[in-house]
Motif scaffolding. Structure first.
Motif, mmCIF file in Angstrom:
data_model
loop_
_atom_site.group_PDB
_atom_site.id
_atom_site.type_symbol
_atom_site.label_atom_id
_atom_site.label_comp_id
_atom_site.label_asym_id
_atom_site.label_seq_id
_atom_site.Cartn_x
_atom_site.Cartn_y
_atom_site.Cartn_z
ATOM 1 N N GLN A 31 6.534 -9.480 1.261
ATOM 2 C CA GLN A 31 5.817 -8.407 1.942
ATOM 3 C C GLN A 31 4.513 -8.931 2.514
ATOM 4 O O GLN A 31 3.690 -9.499 1.787
ATOM 5 N N CYS A 32 4.288 -8.714 3.808
ATOM 6 C CA CYS A 32 3.046 -9.203 4.399
ATOM 7 C C CYS A 32 1.845 -8.415 3.897
ATOM 8 O O CYS A 32 0.745 -8.962 3.766
ATOM 9 N N MET A 33 2.010 -7.128 3.614
ATOM 10 C CA MET A 33 0.910 -6.350 3.076
ATOM 11 C C MET A 33 0.425 -6.945 1.759
ATOM 12 O O MET A 33 -0.780 -7.037 1.507
ATOM 13 N N ALA A 34 1.351 -7.387 0.927
ATOM 14 C CA ALA A 34 0.976 -8.002 -0.346
ATOM 15 C C ALA A 34 0.311 -9.353 -0.112
ATOM 16 O O ALA A 34 -0.704 -9.675 -0.753
ATOM 17 N N PHE A 74 -1.192 1.166 -2.763
ATOM 18 C CA PHE A 74 -0.973 -0.267 -3.004
ATOM 19 C C PHE A 74 -2.304 -0.999 -3.132
ATOM 20 O O PHE A 74 -2.487 -1.834 -4.028
ATOM 21 N N ALA A 75 -3.252 -0.706 -2.234
ATOM 22 C CA ALA A 75 -4.548 -1.383 -2.270
ATOM 23 C C ALA A 75 -5.283 -1.093 -3.579
ATOM 24 O O ALA A 75 -5.935 -1.982 -4.148
ATOM 25 N N LEU A 76 -5.172 0.119 -4.079
ATOM 26 C CA LEU A 76 -5.811 0.452 -5.358
ATOM 27 C C LEU A 76 -5.126 -0.252 -6.516
ATOM 28 O O LEU A 76 -5.778 -0.639 -7.496
ATOM 29 N N ASP A 77 -3.819 -0.454 -6.423
ATOM 30 C CA ASP A 77 -3.108 -1.221 -7.461
ATOM 31 C C ASP A 77 -3.604 -2.674 -7.479
ATOM 32 O O ASP A 77 -3.807 -3.256 -8.553
ATOM 33 N N VAL A 78 -3.796 -3.264 -6.299
ATOM 34 C CA VAL A 78 -4.321 -4.630 -6.227
ATOM 35 C C VAL A 78 -5.740 -4.677 -6.800
ATOM 36 O O VAL A 78 -6.110 -5.623 -7.506
ATOM 37 N N ALA A 79 -6.531 -3.654 -6.499
ATOM 38 C CA ALA A 79 -7.894 -3.594 -7.045
ATOM 39 C C ALA A 79 -7.865 -3.601 -8.569
ATOM 40 O O ALA A 79 -8.641 -4.313 -9.225
ATOM 41 N N ARG A 80 -6.953 -2.836 -9.144
ATOM 42 C CA ARG A 80 -6.863 -2.784 -10.606
ATOM 43 C C ARG A 80 -6.405 -4.125 -11.167
ATOM 44 O O ARG A 80 -6.981 -4.643 -12.129
ATOM 45 N N GLU A 81 -5.352 -4.708 -10.569
ATOM 46 C CA GLU A 81 -4.808 -5.972 -11.069
ATOM 47 C C GLU A 81 -5.800 -7.124 -10.927
ATOM 48 O O GLU A 81 -5.784 -8.067 -11.720
ATOM 49 N N SER A 82 -6.659 -7.062 -9.923
ATOM 50 C CA SER A 82 -7.584 -8.171 -9.661
ATOM 51 C C SER A 82 -8.961 -7.947 -10.260
ATOM 52 O O SER A 82 -9.869 -8.759 -10.024
ATOM 53 N N GLY A 83 -9.141 -6.881 -11.022
ATOM 54 C CA GLY A 83 -10.465 -6.600 -11.569
ATOM 55 C C GLY A 83 -11.467 -6.223 -10.493
ATOM 56 O O GLY A 83 -12.638 -6.546 -10.582
ATOM 57 N N ARG A 84 -10.972 -5.541 -9.432
ATOM 58 C CA ARG A 84 -11.775 -5.068 -8.304
ATOM 59 C C ARG A 84 -12.260 -6.208 -7.406
ATOM 60 O O ARG A 84 -13.235 -6.057 -6.673
ATOM 61 N N ALA A 88 -4.362 -3.635 6.052
ATOM 62 C CA ALA A 88 -3.813 -2.941 7.218
ATOM 63 C C ALA A 88 -3.065 -3.882 8.166
ATOM 64 O O ALA A 88 -1.997 -3.527 8.691
ATOM 65 N N LYS A 89 -3.615 -5.082 8.387
ATOM 66 C CA LYS A 89 -2.912 -6.013 9.270
ATOM 67 C C LYS A 89 -1.571 -6.412 8.667
ATOM 68 O O LYS A 89 -0.544 -6.455 9.369
ATOM 69 N N GLY A 90 -1.578 -6.729 7.380
ATOM 70 C CA GLY A 90 -0.331 -7.101 6.728
ATOM 71 C C GLY A 90 0.681 -5.974 6.760
ATOM 72 O O GLY A 90 1.866 -6.186 7.020
ATOM 73 N N TYR A 91 0.208 -4.741 6.491
ATOM 74 C CA TYR A 91 1.103 -3.589 6.572
ATOM 75 C C TYR A 91 1.665 -3.446 7.981
ATOM 76 O O TYR A 91 2.856 -3.145 8.164
ATOM 77 N N SER A 92 0.825 -3.675 8.981
ATOM 78 C CA SER A 92 1.279 -3.558 10.366
ATOM 79 C C SER A 92 2.375 -4.564 10.679
ATOM 80 O O SER A 92 3.341 -4.249 11.392
ATOM 81 N N VAL A 93 2.240 -5.777 10.160
ATOM 82 C CA VAL A 93 3.283 -6.789 10.348
ATOM 83 C C VAL A 93 4.602 -6.299 9.746
ATOM 84 O O VAL A 93 5.670 -6.386 10.368
ATOM 85 N N ALA A 151 2.279 7.218 5.211
ATOM 86 C CA ALA A 151 2.021 5.776 5.283
ATOM 87 C C ALA A 151 0.625 5.447 4.779
ATOM 88 O O ALA A 151 0.430 4.468 4.036
ATOM 89 N N PHE A 152 -0.369 6.220 5.175
ATOM 90 C CA PHE A 152 -1.742 6.022 4.726
ATOM 91 C C PHE A 152 -1.810 6.091 3.205
ATOM 92 O O PHE A 152 -2.421 5.238 2.550
ATOM 93 N N PHE A 153 -1.164 7.099 2.625
ATOM 94 C CA PHE A 153 -1.182 7.238 1.169
ATOM 95 C C PHE A 153 -0.565 6.019 0.496
ATOM 96 O O PHE A 153 -1.116 5.478 -0.467
ATOM 97 N N ASP A 154 0.575 5.560 0.998
ATOM 98 C CA ASP A 154 1.262 4.426 0.368
ATOM 99 C C ASP A 154 0.422 3.149 0.454
ATOM 100 O O ASP A 154 0.353 2.375 -0.520
ATOM 101 N N VAL A 155 -0.200 2.910 1.596
ATOM 102 C CA VAL A 155 -1.030 1.715 1.744
ATOM 103 C C VAL A 155 -2.251 1.790 0.839
ATOM 104 O O VAL A 155 -2.617 0.804 0.177
ATOM 105 N N LEU A 156 -2.897 2.952 0.779
ATOM 106 C CA LEU A 156 -4.053 3.109 -0.109
ATOM 107 C C LEU A 156 -3.649 2.941 -1.570
ATOM 108 O O LEU A 156 -4.356 2.280 -2.347
#
Length: 336
Positions: free
Chosen positions: A281-284, A96-106, A172-177, A89-94
């Motif tokens: 997806q709440c994480m997104a 996803f977060a790195l994908d958002v970082a790339r798409e958003s220009g960090r 993390a909160k969104g993932y938890s939801v 789960a930790f790997f998948d959330v990280l």
């Protein structure tokens, strides 16, 4: 004007005949959580609260930067130049977060924990305390110079280059939801509304056949000029809001937001009061509300349009009022 966000899916599973709503609540991640579910009248749901709390405890054990013995804490202390095996789960959330970082220009970067700590918003933060001193340009520059963590997606490992401090608070909160909703479905409760720290996800219908209706919170004083009320039907949808009115401090007459721009190492200083994202997806929704807040209304709205995100931007005006801007995707979901 009262506006409603219409359901975008039809429930495939009917609610239990004569179903009743059961409520559960607790605390986790320094905030509160709650869950409402539709159950058969004779279902006491005795195991549900404990199961929900266990799901959240598992997230904390893996991904909390406030717990030194969490898997994330161990990664942050790991030897420079080492590969660290991560729980699934930790790997998948990280990832996803790195994908958002790339798409958003960090604009939203899980590797920016060192900057968050410098500004006093981390586990040992002093934000808002009389003895807090903002970091120097040299300290910010050193944190910005840290190389990012890298992922080995096949081996499900992360590379600690040395000094990187992961911070998954934007997801993390969104993932938890999402995790709570998945847990309830696995237990046979397909009709529910779950919430962690204000982020929500709804599924199915209430016993009366209505979806789970929620109203977005207002961002200013009751007397301020507000955008029209927005009420959402969380029918297979999640909602997350980032705002500067929740956590900040003032020092020498200047307001410091808790949201740090990972690109320059400074608290954001735009006119956004809040950004809300609606997503299955709440994480997104959680991650993108943060990224769009950092980008600001103009650039954030442009990115939301490019990615097809349903986003609402509330902008502060000089006279104390607020204006609202919506992405095309969100506006198409409204019934006005």
């Amino acid at each position: 004007m009262r506006r409603v966000l219409l359901p975008h899916v039809v429930s495939e599973e009917p609610a239990p005949a004569g179903g009743v709503i059961r409520d559960f609540a607790g605390h986790s991640m320094g905030t509160s959580w709650s869950a409402r579910l539709v159950a058969a009248p004779d279902d006491a749901c005795a195991h549900v609260r404990q199961g929900l709390q266990q799901q959240l405890d598992a997230v904390v054990a893996e991904m909390s930067h406030w717990e030194t013995d969490s898997d994330l804490g161990r990664f942050n202390r790991a030897e420079a130049g080492s590969w660290q095996q991560l729980p699934p789960a930790f790997f998948d959330v990280l990832a996803f977060a790195l994908d958002v970082a790339r798409e958003s220009g960090r604009a939203c970067d899980p590797c920016a924990g060192a900057l968050v700590n410098l500004w006093g918003f981390g586990p040992h933060g002093r934000f808002g305390q009389p003895d807090f001193v903002p970091p120097s340009a040299a300290q910010i520059g050193a944190a910005l110079a840290l190389p990012p963590a890298l992922l080995d997606r096949e081996g499900r490992r992360a590379w600690q280059p040395g000094g990187v401090q992961l911070d998954l608070s934007a997801v993390a909160k969104g993932y938890s939801v999402d995790r709570l909703a998945y847990f309830l479905k696995s237990q046979g409760y397909a009709h529910c509304l779950v919430e962690v720290g204000g982020e929500l996800r709804g599924a199915g219908l209430k016993p009366d056949g209505q979806p789970w209706w929620v109203a977005l919170e207002q961002v200013g004083d009751a007397g301020a000029r507000q955008p029209g009320e927005l009420v959402l039907a969380l029918h297979g949808l999640s909602v997350a809001t980032s705002g500067d009115y929740r956590r900040y401090f003032e020092l020498d007459g200047r307001r410091y937001s808790h949201t740090i721009d990972p690109r320059n190492g400074m608290p954001i200083a735009n006119d956004l009061a809040s950004v809300t994202v609606v997503h299955p997806q709440c994480m997104a929704a959680d991650a993108w509300s943060t990224a769009l807040t950092v980008l600001g209304c103009e650039h954030g709205l442009r990115l939301a349009e490019r990615l097809g995100l349903a986003a609402r931007f509330v902008v502060r005006q000089a006279d104390g009022g607020f204006t609202e801007h919506m992405s095309t995707h969100l506006r198409s979901m409204l019934d006005e």
